[in-house]
Design a protein around this motif. Structure first.
Motif, short mmCIF file in Angstrom:
data_model
loop_
_atom_site.label_atom_id
_atom_site.label_comp_id
_atom_site.label_asym_id
_atom_site.label_seq_id
_atom_site.Cartn_x
_atom_site.Cartn_y
_atom_site.Cartn_z
N GLN A 21 0.84 -1.20 0.00
CA GLN A 21 0.00 0.00 0.00
C GLN A 21 0.87 1.25 0.00
O GLN A 21 0.62 2.19 -0.76
CB GLN A 21 -0.92 0.03 1.22
N HIS A 22 1.90 1.26 0.83
CA HIS A 22 2.77 2.44 0.92
C HIS A 22 3.56 2.64 -0.37
O HIS A 22 3.75 3.79 -0.81
CB HIS A 22 3.70 2.31 2.11
N LEU A 23 4.01 1.56 -1.00
CA LEU A 23 4.73 1.69 -2.26
C LEU A 23 3.81 2.16 -3.38
O LEU A 23 4.24 2.91 -4.27
CB LEU A 23 5.40 0.36 -2.63
N THR A 24 2.56 1.75 -3.34
CA THR A 24 1.59 2.22 -4.33
C THR A 24 1.36 3.72 -4.17
O THR A 24 1.33 4.46 -5.17
CB THR A 24 0.26 1.47 -4.18
N ILE A 25 1.20 4.17 -2.96
CA ILE A 25 1.01 5.61 -2.70
C ILE A 25 2.23 6.39 -3.14
O ILE A 25 2.12 7.45 -3.78
CB ILE A 25 0.69 5.85 -1.21
N LEU A 26 3.42 5.88 -2.84
CA LEU A 26 4.66 6.54 -3.27
C LEU A 26 4.74 6.62 -4.78
O LEU A 26 5.10 7.65 -5.35
CB LEU A 26 5.87 5.80 -2.70
N GLY A 27 4.40 5.54 -5.46
CA GLY A 27 4.41 5.52 -6.92
C GLY A 27 3.43 6.51 -7.51
O GLY A 27 3.73 7.18 -8.51
N LEU A 28 2.26 6.64 -6.91
CA LEU A 28 1.27 7.61 -7.39
C LEU A 28 1.76 9.04 -7.21
O LEU A 28 1.56 9.88 -8.09
CB LEU A 28 -0.06 7.40 -6.68
N ILE A 33 3.90 14.01 -9.63
CA ILE A 33 4.93 15.05 -9.68
C ILE A 33 5.58 15.09 -11.06
O ILE A 33 5.85 16.16 -11.61
CB ILE A 33 5.96 14.84 -8.56
N ARG A 34 5.84 13.91 -11.64
CA ARG A 34 6.47 13.87 -12.96
C ARG A 34 5.53 14.35 -14.06
O ARG A 34 5.95 14.92 -15.06
CB ARG A 34 6.93 12.45 -13.28
N ALA A 35 4.22 14.12 -13.91
CA ALA A 35 3.26 14.49 -14.95
C ALA A 35 2.79 15.94 -14.83
O ALA A 35 2.25 16.48 -15.81
CB ALA A 35 2.04 13.56 -14.88
N PHE A 38 3.79 18.52 -17.67
CA PHE A 38 3.12 18.24 -18.94
C PHE A 38 1.66 18.67 -18.89
O PHE A 38 1.13 19.24 -19.85
CB PHE A 38 3.23 16.76 -19.29
N ILE A 39 1.01 18.40 -17.79
CA ILE A 39 -0.40 18.78 -17.64
C ILE A 39 -0.54 20.29 -17.64
O ILE A 39 -1.43 20.85 -18.30
CB ILE A 39 -1.00 18.15 -16.37
N PHE A 40 0.35 20.98 -16.92
CA PHE A 40 0.29 22.44 -16.89
C PHE A 40 0.55 23.04 -18.26
O PHE A 40 -0.07 24.03 -18.63
CB PHE A 40 1.28 23.00 -15.87
N SER A 41 1.45 22.45 -19.02
CA SER A 41 1.72 22.98 -20.35
C SER A 41 0.53 22.76 -21.28
O SER A 41 0.27 23.58 -22.15
CB SER A 41 2.97 22.35 -20.94
#
Length: 57
Positions: A21-28, A33-35, A38-41
């Motif tokens: 669960q914690h690794l899933t939250i970290l991945g999300l 943060i990485r996306a 791109f979304i703002f642009s």
């Protein structure tokens, strides 16, 4: 001093489930943060291009 106040270690299955669960939250969070740039642009979608001129002329 009083061993009743110390928490017991969870069994391996419960610890593995919590870790997943914690690794899933970290991945999300990492994906968000990485996306974000791109979304703002895409949301701003300016027709004019931003150009920088560093010449001293």
């Amino acid at each position: 001093m009083f061993l009743g106040g110390m928490p017991r270690r969870p069994d391996k299955a419960e610890a593995h489930k919590t870790l997943k669960q914690h690794l899933t939250i970290l991945g999300l969070w990492i994906c968000a943060i990485r996306a974000a740039p791109f979304i703002f642009s895409l949301v701003t979608n300016r027709g004019d291009k931003l150009e920088f001129d560093f010449d001293d002329d």
